[in-house]
Write a protein that holds these residues in place. Structure first.
Motif, PDB file in Angstrom:
ATOM      1  N   LYS A  92     -11.594   6.246  20.407  1.00  0.00           N
ATOM      2  CA  LYS A  92     -10.832   5.000  20.417  1.00  0.00           C
ATOM      3  C   LYS A  92      -9.548   5.087  19.598  1.00  0.00           C
ATOM      4  O   LYS A  92      -9.049   4.080  19.117  1.00  0.00           O
ATOM      5  N   VAL A  93      -9.001   6.274  19.465  1.00  0.00           N
ATOM      6  CA  VAL A  93      -7.816   6.465  18.631  1.00  0.00           C
ATOM      7  C   VAL A  93      -6.618   5.727  19.223  1.00  0.00           C
ATOM      8  O   VAL A  93      -5.844   5.098  18.498  1.00  0.00           O
ATOM      9  N   VAL A  94      -6.465   5.761  20.537  1.00  0.00           N
ATOM     10  CA  VAL A  94      -5.338   5.080  21.168  1.00  0.00           C
ATOM     11  C   VAL A  94      -5.423   3.573  20.938  1.00  0.00           C
ATOM     12  O   VAL A  94      -4.424   2.920  20.636  1.00  0.00           O
ATOM     13  N   LYS A  95      -6.619   3.010  21.045  1.00  0.00           N
ATOM     14  CA  LYS A  95      -6.796   1.581  20.783  1.00  0.00           C
ATOM     15  C   LYS A  95      -6.475   1.255  19.332  1.00  0.00           C
ATOM     16  O   LYS A  95      -5.893   0.216  19.039  1.00  0.00           O
ATOM     17  N   GLN A  96      -6.857   2.134  18.414  1.00  0.00           N
ATOM     18  CA  GLN A  96      -6.556   1.913  17.001  1.00  0.00           C
ATOM     19  C   GLN A  96      -5.050   1.858  16.776  1.00  0.00           C
ATOM     20  O   GLN A  96      -4.539   0.943  16.137  1.00  0.00           O
ATOM     21  N   VAL A  97      -4.364   2.841  17.308  1.00  0.00           N
ATOM     22  CA  VAL A  97      -2.918   2.935  17.073  1.00  0.00           C
ATOM     23  C   VAL A  97      -2.190   1.762  17.718  1.00  0.00           C
ATOM     24  O   VAL A  97      -1.346   1.113  17.091  1.00  0.00           O
ATOM     25  N   LEU A  98      -2.517   1.471  18.963  1.00  0.00           N
ATOM     26  CA  LEU A  98      -1.815   0.400  19.670  1.00  0.00           C
ATOM     27  C   LEU A  98      -2.095  -0.972  19.078  1.00  0.00           C
ATOM     28  O   LEU A  98      -1.179  -1.775  18.890  1.00  0.00           O
ATOM     29  N   SER A  99      -3.347  -1.267  18.774  1.00  0.00           N
ATOM     30  CA  SER A  99      -3.660  -2.585  18.220  1.00  0.00           C
ATOM     31  C   SER A  99      -3.073  -2.742  16.823  1.00  0.00           C
ATOM     32  O   SER A  99      -2.522  -3.798  16.491  1.00  0.00           O
ATOM     33  N   GLY A 100      -3.180  -1.712  16.003  1.00  0.00           N
ATOM     34  CA  GLY A 100      -2.609  -1.777  14.658  1.00  0.00           C
ATOM     35  C   GLY A 100      -1.100  -1.935  14.683  1.00  0.00           C
ATOM     36  O   GLY A 100      -0.535  -2.748  13.945  1.00  0.00           O
ATOM     37  N   THR A 101      -0.448  -1.188  15.545  1.00  0.00           N
ATOM     38  CA  THR A 101       1.007  -1.264  15.645  1.00  0.00           C
ATOM     39  C   THR A 101       1.455  -2.615  16.181  1.00  0.00           C
ATOM     40  O   THR A 101       2.419  -3.206  15.687  1.00  0.00           O
ATOM     41  N   LEU A 102       0.747  -3.117  17.193  1.00  0.00           N
ATOM     42  CA  LEU A 102       1.116  -4.410  17.779  1.00  0.00           C
ATOM     43  C   LEU A 102       1.054  -5.533  16.747  1.00  0.00           C
ATOM     44  O   LEU A 102       2.010  -6.296  16.597  1.00  0.00           O
ATOM     45  N   VAL A 103      -0.023  -5.598  16.018  1.00  0.00           N
ATOM     46  CA  VAL A 103      -0.169  -6.674  15.025  1.00  0.00           C
ATOM     47  C   VAL A 103       0.784  -6.466  13.859  1.00  0.00           C
ATOM     48  O   VAL A 103       1.426  -7.407  13.394  1.00  0.00           O
ATOM     49  N   ARG A 104       0.868  -5.236  13.372  1.00  0.00           N
ATOM     50  CA  ARG A 104       1.701  -4.949  12.210  1.00  0.00           C
ATOM     51  C   ARG A 104       3.172  -5.244  12.502  1.00  0.00           C
ATOM     52  O   ARG A 104       3.917  -5.661  11.622  1.00  0.00           O
TER      53      ARG A 104
END
Length: 160
Positions: A92-104
């Protein structure tokens, strides 16, 4: 490891690497509470630098602008860390990066857009600069916490 008695307390003499490992073992930076503490501490150190500059630049309006920027960045950072923790696992690395970046990115960017479009005291006090400073701190800390210490694959001599 040898111990040395000098006066009352006993002190262990350890190589530097073992001291770093002991700190890492004592403070679990990979736990949600540890990550939150590291992010909050880094942003507090940043605030200790930015808020006096904001006061020097624009008096209390600058302090107010820097405080609002700090609040937005810590909230977006904590929400990003929470989302990253929810998508835990190597698949789930892609989900981690995308969700974290989107919110941040989305919360500070929306705040900057609103302040820039409406102007006013916050814009004149340098809100955009303060949110940029806190955003960069948040980005650096979260990148280090998300990437974390990477373990090396075992070599042939270690596997047998």
């Amino acid at each position: 490891m040898r111990t040395e008695t000098i006066g009352r307390p006993q002190r262990r003499l350890t190589p530097r690497g073992q001291t770093k490992n002991a700190v890492r073992e004592h403070f679990n930076f990979q736990s949600p509470a540890g990550r939150t503490a590291v992010l909050a501490l880094a942003l507090l150190v940043g605030a200790a630098i930015v808020i006096p500059v904001a006061y020097w630049r624009a008096a209390f309006a600058g302090v107010w602008a820097a405080t609002i920027a700090w609040t937005i960045c810590i909230l977006s950072g904590l929400l990003a860390l929470w989302l990253i923790q929810r998508f835990n696992g190597p698949d789930k690395v892609v989900k981690q990066v995308l969700s974290g970046t989107l919110v941040r990115m989305s919360l500070p960017l929306a705040a900057v857009l609103v302040v820039h479009l409406y102007g006013g005291t916050l814009a004149e006090a340098g809100f955009v600069y303060y949110i940029l400073a806190f955003y960069l701190i948040t980005l650096a800390v979260e990148t280090m916490l998300t990437a974390g210490p990477q373990s090396k694959p075992p070599t042939e001599s270690q596997t047998g």
